[in-house]
Motif scaffolding. Structure first.
Motif, PDB file in Angstrom:
ATOM      1  N   LYS A 162       0.448  -1.495   0.098  1.00  0.00           N
ATOM      2  CA  LYS A 162      -0.069   0.095   0.398  1.00  0.00           C
ATOM      3  C   LYS A 162       1.055   1.448  -0.216  1.00  0.00           C
ATOM      4  N   LEU A 164      -0.189   4.140   1.095  1.00  0.00           N
ATOM      5  CA  LEU A 164       0.060   5.030   2.448  1.00  0.00           C
ATOM      6  C   LEU A 164      -0.654   4.060   3.264  1.00  0.00           C
ATOM      7  N   ILE A 165       0.370   4.210   4.604  1.00  0.00           N
ATOM      8  CA  ILE A 165      -0.999   3.855   6.244  1.00  0.00           C
ATOM      9  C   ILE A 165      -0.693   4.266   7.071  1.00  0.00           C
ATOM     10  N   GLN A 166      -1.968   4.396   7.271  1.00  0.00           N
ATOM     11  CA  GLN A 166      -2.166   5.274   8.855  1.00  0.00           C
ATOM     12  C   GLN A 166      -2.838   4.742  10.028  1.00  0.00           C
ATOM     13  N   VAL A 167      -1.725   4.758  10.904  1.00  0.00           N
ATOM     14  CA  VAL A 167      -2.892   3.962  11.790  1.00  0.00           C
ATOM     15  C   VAL A 167      -2.008   4.946  13.318  1.00  0.00           C
ATOM     16  N   GLN A 168      -2.298   4.695  14.534  1.00  0.00           N
ATOM     17  CA  GLN A 168      -2.335   5.030  15.463  1.00  0.00           C
ATOM     18  C   GLN A 168      -1.388   4.989  15.976  1.00  0.00           C
ATOM     19  N   VAL A 173       1.919  -1.532  13.605  1.00  0.00           N
ATOM     20  CA  VAL A 173       1.287  -1.905  12.213  1.00  0.00           C
ATOM     21  C   VAL A 173       2.417  -2.937  11.890  1.00  0.00           C
TER      22      VAL A 173
END
Length: 201
Positions: A162, A164-168, A173
């Motif tokens: 991917k 772009l991977i958005q995580v808190q 991750v």
């Protein structure tokens, strides 16, 4: 005088109910003959003048029959092929292997044991049509299949990462690196051009 005729098994086992004894003509009839019916049989004849016994062996045999025929297979270059070829029969079948119609030589990378074919460190020239032949003195059967040895450089087209991977913050991750490659590719990771190494995180 006309003798009395009886039958028995030499091992003393009783006759199963399916067996028919025809005392009038001295015949024994065994329908649906199975392996357990094989063995030594005795015909006992007796009259007032004496007794005599005739013995005979009843033998079971079966043509080869496939338990596990071979199927088409695709294996990566440099891997090991293990192809199991198994048949039942009485006496126990022996096995031969052919490649593209010619006898397969057992040497070096190629080994055959109890019908199973092993080829180690596969290369592209091992690809071809293989035939396993099982035989005993009562029959011959064969099973054939294709071996495809495949080789390819790592290819990410079917499993791209991917963009772009958005995580808190504080969560975990996972990145997957699963290129299609034959033989299996060795993977390493970089962040911003710098090699990543394992640590506690």
């Amino acid at each position: 005088p006309v003798p009395q005729i009886n039958w028995r098994r030499t091992d003393g086992l009783p006759f199963p109910s399916k067996i028919k004894l025809r005392k009038s003509n001295g015949m024994i009839e065994i329908p649906n003959f199975q392996q357990e019916d094989a063995g030594l049989y005795e015909c006992i004849t007796e009259n007032s003048r004496g007794k005599n016994i005739a013995r005979g062996r009843l033998t079971y045999y079966a043509k080869p029959h496939w338990v596990q025929p071979i199927k088409d297979v695709e294996v990566a270059v440099e891997d090991t092929l293990y192809w199991d070829c198994r048949a039942s029969g009485k006496p126990k079948p022996s096995y031969r292997w052919l490649k593209n119609g010619e006898q397969l030589a057992v040497e070096g990378r190629t080994q055959i044991e109890n019908g199973a074919l092993t080829i180690s460190n596969l290369n592209l020239t091992d690809s071809g049509r293989y035939q396993c032949i099982a035989e005993n003195k009562h029959g011959v059967i064969s099973s054939s299949a294709e071996l495809r040895v495949v080789a390819s450089a790592p290819d990410f087209s079917k499993s791209p990462m991917k963009k772009l991977i958005q995580v808190q913050i504080g969560s975990t991750v996972d990145f997957e690196c699963k290129p299609k490659a034959f033989p299996k590719a060795k993977c390493s990771w970089k962040k911003g051009g710098e090699q990543l190494h394992e640590n506690e995180r």
